[in-house]
Design a protein around this motif. Sequence first.
Motif, PDB file in Angstrom:
ATOM      1  N   PHE A 232      72.486  34.121  10.178  1.00 45.68           N
ATOM      2  CA  PHE A 232      71.346  33.777   9.331  1.00 45.68           C
ATOM      3  C   PHE A 232      70.268  33.062  10.143  1.00 45.68           C
ATOM      4  N   GLN A 233      70.633  32.147  11.008  1.00 44.84           N
ATOM      5  CA  GLN A 233      69.656  31.468  11.847  1.00 44.84           C
ATOM      6  C   GLN A 233      68.873  32.463  12.701  1.00 44.84           C
ATOM      7  N   GLN A 234      69.568  33.453  13.243  1.00 52.51           N
ATOM      8  CA  GLN A 234      68.893  34.453  14.061  1.00 52.51           C
ATOM      9  C   GLN A 234      67.924  35.285  13.223  1.00 52.51           C
ATOM     10  N   LYS A 235      68.318  35.685  12.025  1.00 55.33           N
ATOM     11  CA  LYS A 235      67.422  36.435  11.144  1.00 55.33           C
ATOM     12  C   LYS A 235      66.186  35.605  10.792  1.00 55.33           C
ATOM     13  N   ASN A 236      66.403  34.341  10.497  1.00 56.87           N
ATOM     14  CA  ASN A 236      65.281  33.488  10.140  1.00 56.87           C
ATOM     15  C   ASN A 236      64.325  33.308  11.308  1.00 56.87           C
ATOM     16  N   ARG A 237      64.863  33.240  12.517  1.00 57.02           N
ATOM     17  CA  ARG A 237      64.017  33.064  13.698  1.00 57.02           C
ATOM     18  C   ARG A 237      63.169  34.302  13.966  1.00 57.02           C
ATOM     19  N   LEU A 238      63.699  35.471  13.672  1.00 57.70           N
ATOM     20  CA  LEU A 238      62.984  36.715  13.934  1.00 57.70           C
ATOM     21  C   LEU A 238      62.039  37.117  12.807  1.00 57.70           C
ATOM     22  N   ALA A 239      62.127  36.468  11.658  1.00 58.04           N
ATOM     23  CA  ALA A 239      61.256  36.803  10.516  1.00 58.04           C
ATOM     24  C   ALA A 239      59.893  36.153  10.715  1.00 58.04           C
ATOM     25  N   MET A 246      61.200  38.589   3.225  1.00 59.52           N
ATOM     26  CA  MET A 246      61.682  39.084   1.945  1.00 59.52           C
ATOM     27  C   MET A 246      62.657  40.252   2.098  1.00 59.52           C
ATOM     28  N   SER A 247      62.634  40.946   3.237  1.00 56.04           N
ATOM     29  CA  SER A 247      63.524  42.088   3.411  1.00 56.04           C
ATOM     30  C   SER A 247      64.813  41.743   4.151  1.00 56.04           C
ATOM     31  N   THR A 248      64.797  40.713   5.008  1.00 60.48           N
ATOM     32  CA  THR A 248      65.974  40.403   5.815  1.00 60.48           C
ATOM     33  C   THR A 248      66.603  39.055   5.485  1.00 60.48           C
ATOM     34  N   VAL A 249      65.797  38.051   5.150  1.00 61.86           N
ATOM     35  CA  VAL A 249      66.309  36.695   4.940  1.00 61.86           C
ATOM     36  C   VAL A 249      66.586  36.429   3.469  1.00 61.86           C
TER      37      VAL A 249
END
Length: 483
Positions: A232-239, A246-249
């Motif tokens: 989740f941290q990685q997804k948030n960093r890349l958003a 809205m599509s990944t996090v």
Amino acid sequence: MSRDRQRQQHSESEPRTDPSPPPTTTRQKLDNQQQDTSPTSLWDNLSQQWLTRRALREFDRRTVLLAVPVPPDRTGNEDTHSAQLKRFARYGGPSLEDLRAYLGPRTAPPQNRTMVSHQSSSGKRAKSGSEPDVPSKRKKTPVQNLRQQVLTENMAISERELNTASNTASQIQKTSAYDKNFEQHLIDHGVYPDGYDGGRDPANWEEISNRLAQPRLSLSSSSLSREEFRIFQQKNRLALNKGMVMSTVFPTLAGSAPIPNAQDLPFTNLKALTDGTITKAQPDFYDGARPAELSIHIREELGGYIVPATNTAAPCLANFFAEGKGTIGALDTAYRKALYEGALGARGVHQLRSYIGPKTLLDNNAYTITSTYSGGLLSIYCVHPALSDDSQRIDYLMTHVTGWALTGDPDQFRRGVAALRNARDWAKERREELIAAANSKAQNPNRAGSGSATEGSLSPSSNEPTLPDPAISTDELALHTAN
């Protein structure tokens, strides 16, 4: 001398027109003004105007636009001046000898003219790989080289300016609608952000806070590993932008509960919340009820308050909203959108409760949740209606409930996500209660006081809802882990 004098006489007698377009800066300002569709009354009625990009564009529209000369109407004059223009052109046109660095008319070299005439007389053409068809270029003077270099640089600069202006204008168009003046407009019409009204919290704020703080089985330490938190941290960093958030996090935060929802849907069917001068709401995410769950008579009567879009399949009676921003987005924009959308949801609930009965209408309770998420920060608010100080209108007050830094550690992540999912469940329960009561009212043909009650005839009272068992979770993960 006679030809120069004749040219001067023709140039003085002919009307001078400037067919060149306005400067790049003027065109850029005019394009930006055309993009801003806010009516003039929006700015004239603000109690306080803030210096924003949109305000500057409105200032330019009222000042620069008047300074741009308007070309005269030449309709019907083309035939009148056609003969004069042709006669003026036969004499060589305007004299350019007084222009600095003017090199005179360009003529082909004698050898080129000889070669062209020789080729035309003989009818032969150069073969591929031998002499070219075009005349050979003559060597440019230093002045010509400098002039060509300046022209090339100016064209490149103009192209870069146009591209930059286009990108900037498109970016402003997306974000400037929810600036400080937008918030001021809502305040002027009785829609107040958190803390603005002096702390008029809803009567059920503590109940909402306790409900949102309840743990969920699907988010326990045994169900959510530290590796999943790292993902989740990685997804948030890349958003980086709202679309990626809205599509990944956000799906990770919202869970998989079977609640009707929609994303990025314009609320074009709702009546204006203020005076109609601001843009239509378009939530990034909202929860509502299936239209078939609510009586068709109620949807027809209160459609302008509870049916957000002309698409009949879109969820209605929205009372949960979420706004997302990426790492390069503006959190204050998401906050103002959440305020706007939460007020629309609270107004729809207020109208439906008015349809059910006016006795418990203004109970000072909140039935609407709105939230924002940006860069790992989750904030959850509630919005409730209240009678204004002068008892002339209904105000809508936004109150902060809780907030979490989800990227801090796994425990904060679990508690923050649990709060958001509990908020969705709580809003769904309030919708179901209201829909059941409204449908029962619609089925009774002898009901008293049908239709929406007026705000002036209402008497505030308390109506505390009964909260369900907090240990019960409605998302699929909880049902799976509960066995």
